[in-house]
Enzyme design. Structure first.
Site, mmCIF file in Angstrom:
data_model
loop_
_atom_site.group_PDB
_atom_site.id
_atom_site.type_symbol
_atom_site.label_atom_id
_atom_site.label_comp_id
_atom_site.label_asym_id
_atom_site.label_seq_id
_atom_site.Cartn_x
_atom_site.Cartn_y
_atom_site.Cartn_z
ATOM 1 N N TYR A 108 -2.921 -7.192 -4.052
ATOM 2 C CA TYR A 108 -2.720 -6.113 -3.447
ATOM 3 C C TYR A 108 -3.366 -4.841 -4.136
ATOM 4 C CZ TYR A 108 0.639 -2.279 -2.352
ATOM 5 O OH TYR A 108 1.457 -0.982 -1.668
ATOM 6 N N ASP A 150 -3.733 -7.339 1.081
ATOM 7 C CA ASP A 150 -4.001 -5.847 1.410
ATOM 8 C C ASP A 150 -5.029 -5.231 0.624
ATOM 9 O OD1 ASP A 150 -3.737 -3.287 2.121
ATOM 10 O OD2 ASP A 150 -1.438 -3.114 1.575
ATOM 11 N N HIS A 254 2.742 -3.376 8.273
ATOM 12 C CA HIS A 254 1.540 -4.453 8.409
ATOM 13 C C HIS A 254 2.030 -5.543 9.062
ATOM 14 C CE1 HIS A 254 -0.811 -2.389 4.750
ATOM 15 N NE2 HIS A 254 0.299 -2.031 4.540
#
EC number: 3.1.11.2
Length: 263
Positions: A108, A150, A254
């Site tokens: 992330y 991500d 998302h």
């Protein structure tokens, strides 16, 4: 097992999204689910949601109210580990080796704040430094690896709803795109999203909560990625973006990505 299905999803608080996580697992039936932004300490992670469905192997790196990553798997996870690419102890990475020798990394990347200048905005500098540490790691990487998560960067002009409007907006600035390109080159990473959905075809994974109707204006960005070592990319037989999940009740901003590998 002749095929392996791996999903990745920035869930934006796993405890707040239990119903849709369960729905996704029941409908898609991945072998492994990688989550980002779980916002949950390991001791309060909703493990039963996963173990009740056969995901009995967990690699967690949680943090209270912020960040957090997790790998939930039906297949054993070996040699779990964490990289502190943020260099401040934030829970932004967890990885493990699968029984077939594949290394799975779940990351992330920091969002980077609102101002694309490391002098005026230290968070932007932290984001660039995070990607730089990933690049140094990639240069020394020898084993077949799939890295998902991500990345908080939309690298191509077609990865955002308007390149002209967003070229100076964090996540699509030239300096971020160049940093991500260096990371990709460091291991010859194959971008599976664009392997299966070639540019300039539309492919978004994130839509802001600020939009009153995300489907109407479709102001999306491709911030979530799955990158594979060349040998692993050759095994990929399917990749898809589960866009309908954005319309589920109390959604994340998302949507999940899924790749299927032929073993």
């Amino acid at each position: 097992m002749s095929k392996l299905k791996i999903a990745s999803w920035n869930i934006n608080s796993v405890r707040a999204r239990v119903p849709i996580v369960g729905r996704f697992l029941d409908e898609e039936q991945p072998d492994i689910l990688c989550l980002q932004e779980t916002k949950s300490e390991d001791k309060v992670f909703p493990a039963e949601l996963f173990t009740s469905r056969g995901y009995v192997h967990h690699a967690l790196n949680g943090q209270r109210m912020h960040h957090g990553v997790a790998i939930l798997s039906r297949v054993p996870l070996e040699e779990p580990g964490r990289h502190d690419w943020q260099d401040n102890g934030e829970a932004r990475h967890v990885g493990a080796r699968l029984p077939n020798g594949l290394r799975l990394e779940n990351v992330y990347v920091p969002a980077g704040g609102d101002i694309p200048d490391r002098t005026l905005n230290p968070k932007f500098g932290q984001k660039l430094d995070f990607i730089e540490r990933m690049t140094r790691w990639s240069e020394d990487l020898k084993e077949p690896t799939l890295i998902v998560g991500d990345f908080n960067v939309a690298p191509m002009e077609c990865d955002v709803w308007s390149h002209k409007a967003l070229r100076d907006v964090v996540s699509h600035t030239e300096i971020e795109i160049e940093a991500l390109a260096r990371l990709q080159a460091a291991h010859d990473w194959v971008d599976l999203g664009r392997k299966f959905v070639p540019a300039p075809e539309r492919c978004f994974t994130w839509w802001s909560y600020r939009s009153p109707d995300w489907t109407k204006n479709d102001r999306g960005r491709r911030l979530d990625h799955m990158w594979a070592s060349p040998s692993v990319a050759a095994q990929a037989v399917m990749h898809k973006v589960h866009e309908p999940c954005r319309a589920w009740e109390r959604p994340s901003d998302h949507v999940p990505l899924v790749v299927e590998l032929s073993l």
